[in-house]
Write an enzyme that holds these catalytic residues in place. Structure first.
Site, PDB file in Angstrom:
ATOM      1  N   GLY A 111       0.669  -0.915   0.016  1.00  0.00           N
ATOM      2  CA  GLY A 111       0.078  -0.027  -0.066  1.00  0.00           C
ATOM      3  C   GLY A 111       0.823   1.272  -0.124  1.00  0.00           C
ATOM      4  N   SER A 112       0.141   2.370   0.614  1.00  0.00           N
ATOM      5  CA  SER A 112       0.807   3.526   0.340  1.00  0.00           C
ATOM      6  C   SER A 112       1.934   3.917   1.459  1.00  0.00           C
ATOM      7  CB  SER A 112      -0.087   4.699   0.860  1.00  0.00           C
ATOM      8  OG  SER A 112      -0.439   4.672   2.218  1.00  0.00           O
ATOM      9  N   GLY A 140       0.504   5.037   5.110  1.00  0.00           N
ATOM     10  CA  GLY A 140      -0.248   3.920   5.870  1.00  0.00           C
ATOM     11  C   GLY A 140       0.890   2.860   6.292  1.00  0.00           C
ATOM     12  N   GLU A 191       5.266  -3.305   1.185  1.00  0.00           N
ATOM     13  CA  GLU A 191       5.801  -2.619   0.238  1.00  0.00           C
ATOM     14  C   GLU A 191       5.235  -1.374  -0.045  1.00  0.00           C
ATOM     15  OE1 GLU A 191       4.219  -3.041  -4.368  1.00  0.00           O
ATOM     16  OE2 GLU A 191       4.850  -5.003  -3.785  1.00  0.00           O
ATOM     17  N   CYS A 223       2.464  -1.044  -8.848  1.00  0.00           N
ATOM     18  CA  CYS A 223       3.518  -0.764  -8.219  1.00  0.00           C
ATOM     19  C   CYS A 223       5.024  -0.637  -8.980  1.00  0.00           C
ATOM     20  CB  CYS A 223       3.647  -1.824  -7.093  1.00  0.00           C
ATOM     21  SG  CYS A 223       3.558  -3.555  -7.531  1.00  0.00           S
ATOM     22  N   GLU A 269       5.989   9.129  -5.648  1.00  0.00           N
ATOM     23  CA  GLU A 269       5.237   8.440  -6.383  1.00  0.00           C
ATOM     24  C   GLU A 269       3.779   8.881  -6.634  1.00  0.00           C
ATOM     25  OE1 GLU A 269       3.415   3.806  -6.883  1.00  0.00           O
ATOM     26  OE2 GLU A 269       3.874   4.547  -5.026  1.00  0.00           O
TER      27      GLU A 269
END
Length: 504
Positions: free
Chosen positions: A239-240, A243, A263, A300, A389
């Site tokens: 995820g982000s 988070g 990740e 991703c 990103e």
């Protein structure tokens, strides 16, 4: 076939309803209501997982492999329904969902075959040297053992391959670890039907019902309770950065810190070397445009940055990329929240004087259209925000003076999932200079290709230095992913009568 969710949690073999509800936001069709997760459900699932570990963690590799194969079978038995609900919830095309389901099933079967072979156990034996002086050496044996119950957070952008029965879950189950999944709220119906498939496999192979549970939705305290529960021994997350970093910090702050395999984000830079540009600038530009906009850039491994020398060949590449982007129609993003974040990312680039728009477009609602910007190498290195990103079809060209400047620029990147080199024969010396730098920056280094698409094989590495992932020695894709949920145990002078079968 149409799948209608019932909206309940799966807790150790029971479908549980809670009073509080949340509603999904499907791209197509009517929304559905789902029970909201609670801290109590997390606790119930964790205790059931610990109870299951004492049988599942010590089951034979053959039995665990049969369970993984059964999950794959049950997912395939629900193929049409999974595609239907997945398309409705996410807006992803049918071909993408079918491909992702096939990958998920293949991954489960690959892990089953891997544990049957037994190589992943890394069994070692040093025989006793009873006559050694000045002291004898004992008999020593070592192998990898499962660590215990694992928490997995479903990913927003992969409703199948990185979610309920995805890579983290499959790897943990292969290792011998029960799993508790926190389903992602952007596709809870898809999560529910996959959980049904796993539960059917539990019944079919007579597993302890605590070997798998799924908690849907819930406020932040539900995720916090999951990663901080003393029974949980590791966490898998995709995820982000924000988070993931918050959960990572919670894992580290526990009285018993546990590994967090997260990740978190990557811009996946590409380096276009001079001779490659001179010979095929147009083709490279078209290829980049297709890669950056595939799945609306919600991958991703999306190549978000291209490092390009100044000059006419670089100009031709940028022009070809922009030309290809103009032909790409607006596409539906996974959630309205992601669409809002994409527009915010675009605004971040628009508000910088150092950044030159190459091709821009407007995006409304849940739709996203591509955007391309350009910046000098000096300005890029001075502004960290340009290295962050943007989740969606937005990319940046970084112009360097010449190819010789590329290795130094590469040193300025943070950790990445991938780094790509486009080269021809005349670029060999520069590529040799660049490769050692990229090895330190990325988990996968590609040549003359595009990073979107990750093979599920023995040799794959899907991870990298922080912030691409939180553990640079691990991968979330490929058979080595199983090792994340194992730890080595050494047995000294172990009597044969109590020796585990896997130790030989």
């Amino acid at each position: 076939m149409m799948f209608t969710p019932h909206g309940k949690h799966l807790i150790a073999g029971e479908w549980v309803e809670t009073d509080a509800k949340f509603v999904n936001e499907p791209a197509h069709g009517a929304p559905s209501s789902f029970s909201m997760g609670t801290v109590d459900l997390v606790d119930r699932a964790a205790h059931a997982a610990e109870d299951a570990f004492w049988s599942y963690g010590y089951a034979s590799r053959k039995d665990r492999a049969a369970f993984l194969e059964a999950i794959a079978d049950e997912i395939e038995a629900r193929a049409d329904e999974i595609t239907d609900i997945g398309c409705r919830e996410t807006g992803l095309p049918e071909a993408r969902l079918n491909g992702e389901r096939s990958r998920t099933v293949a991954q489960l079967r690959l892990f089953a075959q891997t544990i049957l072979k037994g190589d992943y156990l890394d069994v070692r034996h040093d025989e006793a040297l009873l006559d050694r002086q000045p002291m004898p050496r004992p008999d020593l044996r070592m192998m990898q053992r499962p660590i215990g119950p694992v928490a997995v957070f479903g990913a927003s952008n992969f409703p199948l391959a990185f979610s309920v029965a995805g890579g983290d879950t499959a790897a943990a189950l292969a290792a011998g670890c029960p799993v508790i999944v926190k389903g992602h709220s952007s596709h809870p119906g898809t999560g529910e039907i996959v959980a049904e498939a796993i539960y059917a496999a539990i019944q079919r192979t007579d597993q302890h019902k605590g070997v798998f549970s799924m908690v849907q939705g819930g406020k932040r305290e539900v995720g916090t309770a999951l990663v901080q529960h003393p029974i949980i021994k590791a966490v898998g997350f995709t995820g982000s950065l924000g988070g993931g970093r918050a959960l990572f910090d919670l894992c580290a702050a526990r009285s018993e810190p546990i590994p967090f395999f997260g990740e978190l984000g990557s811009v996946n830079p590409m380096f276009l070397l001079p001779h490659a540009l001179a010979s095929r600038a147009a083709d490279l530009g078209k290829g980049w445009a297709a890669s950056m906009t595939g799945s609306v850039g919600q991958l991703c491994t999306n190549p978000g940055i291209a490092v390009v020398p100044t000059g006419s060949d670089g100009d031709a590449f940028v022009a070809a990329t922009a030309g290809a982007l103009k032909e790409i129609a607006p596409q539906l993003m996974l959630t309205s929240g992601m669409a809002e974040a994409y527009r915010a990312g675009k605004e971040r680039f628009e508000n910088r004087n150092s950044v030159t728009p190459v091709y821009t477009s407007e995006s409304e609602g849940r739709q996203a259209s591509p955007n391309l910007y350009e910046v000098t190498a000096d300005a890029f290195l001075e502004d960290h925000a340009l290295t962050e990103e943007v989740f969606g079809p937005l990319s940046l060209v970084v112009r360097v003076a010449d190819g010789a400047a590329m290795p130094e620029l590469a040193r300025g990147f943070e950790g990445q999932l991938t780094a790509t080199v486009h080269m021809d024969e005349g670029d060999t010396d520069l590529a040799c200079d660049l490769l050692p730098v990229l090895e330190r920056k990325a988990g996968r280094v590609l040549f003359n290709g595009f990073p979107t698409g990750v093979e599920v094989v023995d040799s794959m590495v899907h991870g990298g230095p922080y912030p691409a992932s939180t553990n640079f020695g691990a991968t979330s894709v490929g058979t080595m992913a199983i090792r994340r949920f194992l730890r080595p145990v050494c047995y000294q002078n172990l009597p044969a009568v109590v020796r585990p079968e896997d130790l030989g």
